[in-house]
Design a protein around this motif. Sequence first.
Motif, PDB file in Angstrom:
ATOM      1  N   GLU A   6      40.771  40.541  40.441  1.00 32.74           N
ATOM      2  CA  GLU A   6      41.815  39.755  41.102  1.00 32.74           C
ATOM      3  C   GLU A   6      41.322  38.326  41.280  1.00 32.74           C
ATOM      4  N   TRP A   7      42.220  37.368  41.171  1.00 35.25           N
ATOM      5  CA  TRP A   7      41.873  35.963  41.396  1.00 35.25           C
ATOM      6  C   TRP A   7      42.377  35.550  42.765  1.00 35.25           C
ATOM      7  N   TYR A   8      41.657  34.678  43.404  1.00 29.03           N
ATOM      8  CA  TYR A   8      41.982  34.248  44.760  1.00 29.03           C
ATOM      9  C   TYR A   8      43.409  33.693  44.845  1.00 29.03           C
ATOM     10  N   ASP A   9      43.876  33.044  43.773  1.00 29.35           N
ATOM     11  CA  ASP A   9      45.222  32.457  43.786  1.00 29.35           C
ATOM     12  C   ASP A   9      46.320  33.452  43.424  1.00 29.35           C
ATOM     13  N   GLY A  10      45.952  34.716  43.163  1.00 30.46           N
ATOM     14  CA  GLY A  10      46.942  35.756  42.899  1.00 30.46           C
ATOM     15  C   GLY A  10      47.275  35.958  41.431  1.00 30.46           C
ATOM     16  N   THR A  11      46.589  35.249  40.525  1.00 29.45           N
ATOM     17  CA  THR A  11      46.924  35.368  39.105  1.00 29.45           C
ATOM     18  C   THR A  11      46.043  36.377  38.365  1.00 29.45           C
ATOM     19  N   GLY A  12      45.233  37.128  39.080  1.00 25.46           N
ATOM     20  CA  GLY A  12      44.363  38.113  38.440  1.00 25.46           C
ATOM     21  C   GLY A  12      45.080  39.436  38.210  1.00 25.46           C
ATOM     22  N   PHE A  13      44.289  40.471  37.968  1.00 27.92           N
ATOM     23  CA  PHE A  13      44.847  41.799  37.735  1.00 27.92           C
ATOM     24  C   PHE A  13      43.936  42.819  38.395  1.00 27.92           C
ATOM     25  N   PRO A  14      44.303  44.013  38.658  1.00 29.36           N
ATOM     26  CA  PRO A  14      45.482  44.716  38.157  1.00 29.36           C
ATOM     27  C   PRO A  14      46.730  44.559  39.026  1.00 29.36           C
ATOM     28  N   ARG A  15      46.593  44.145  40.286  1.00 30.01           N
ATOM     29  CA  ARG A  15      47.761  44.130  41.177  1.00 30.01           C
ATOM     30  C   ARG A  15      48.276  42.739  41.513  1.00 30.01           C
ATOM     31  N   GLY A  16      47.564  41.700  41.142  1.00 24.89           N
ATOM     32  CA  GLY A  16      47.996  40.344  41.470  1.00 24.89           C
ATOM     33  C   GLY A  16      47.820  40.005  42.939  1.00 24.89           C
ATOM     34  N   CYS A  17      46.831  40.613  43.583  1.00 28.98           N
ATOM     35  CA  CYS A  17      46.545  40.309  44.983  1.00 28.98           C
ATOM     36  C   CYS A  17      46.010  38.892  45.097  1.00 28.98           C
ATOM     37  N   ALA A  18      46.164  38.307  46.280  1.00 29.67           N
ATOM     38  CA  ALA A  18      45.687  36.942  46.495  1.00 29.67           C
ATOM     39  C   ALA A  18      44.988  36.832  47.845  1.00 29.67           C
ATOM     40  N   GLY A  19      44.099  35.840  47.936  1.00 29.70           N
ATOM     41  CA  GLY A  19      43.450  35.499  49.196  1.00 29.70           C
ATOM     42  C   GLY A  19      42.789  36.679  49.874  1.00 29.70           C
ATOM     43  N   THR A  20      43.053  36.795  51.162  1.00 28.89           N
ATOM     44  CA  THR A  20      42.403  37.838  51.953  1.00 28.89           C
ATOM     45  C   THR A  20      42.997  39.230  51.712  1.00 28.89           C
ATOM     46  N   ASP A  21      44.029  39.327  50.866  1.00 30.10           N
ATOM     47  CA  ASP A  21      44.512  40.658  50.461  1.00 30.10           C
ATOM     48  C   ASP A  21      43.532  41.317  49.501  1.00 30.10           C
ATOM     49  N   ILE A  22      42.640  40.524  48.925  1.00 29.17           N
ATOM     50  CA  ILE A  22      41.583  41.055  48.068  1.00 29.17           C
ATOM     51  C   ILE A  22      40.423  41.440  48.985  1.00 29.17           C
ATOM     52  N   PRO A  23      39.891  42.649  48.884  1.00 30.82           N
ATOM     53  CA  PRO A  23      38.765  43.034  49.740  1.00 30.82           C
ATOM     54  C   PRO A  23      37.608  42.040  49.604  1.00 30.82           C
ATOM     55  N   VAL A  24      36.982  41.720  50.725  1.00 36.68           N
ATOM     56  CA  VAL A  24      35.906  40.727  50.713  1.00 36.68           C
ATOM     57  C   VAL A  24      34.782  41.126  49.761  1.00 36.68           C
ATOM     58  N   GLU A  25      34.510  42.426  49.658  1.00 34.71           N
ATOM     59  CA  GLU A  25      33.476  42.879  48.731  1.00 34.71           C
ATOM     60  C   GLU A  25      33.813  42.482  47.296  1.00 34.71           C
TER      61      GLU A  25
END
Length: 101
Positions: A6-25
């Motif tokens: 996942e990318w911090y700006d939400g353009t990654g994959f597989p779910r398109g999560c962004a920012g703090t929605d991505i686990p810190v680990e």
Amino acid sequence: MRAHHEWYDGTGFPRGCAGTDIPVEARIITVCDAWSRLRSAALAVGEPALAGSCSQILAGRGTRFDPAVVDVFLSLVDDGAVDEPAALPPEHPVISGRRIP
């Protein structure tokens, strides 16, 4: 951990999560994984300087990478707390271009 794509700006994959929605680990692993790849590639072509790898990590700050993680990571690099990745032998599939079964 699949969230490290996942990318911090939400353009990654597989779910398109962004920012703090991505686990810190996952946000930490993303920076470490990129650093390892950048340094391995630089060392493979005889580039010992850290500046190019640091610049590429900084370029992804806020888009690919969590800005806070980048800041802490590069601070650790500056302090000498981050070692170079271990060299892979020339016959390793990643180096030789062979596919890993």
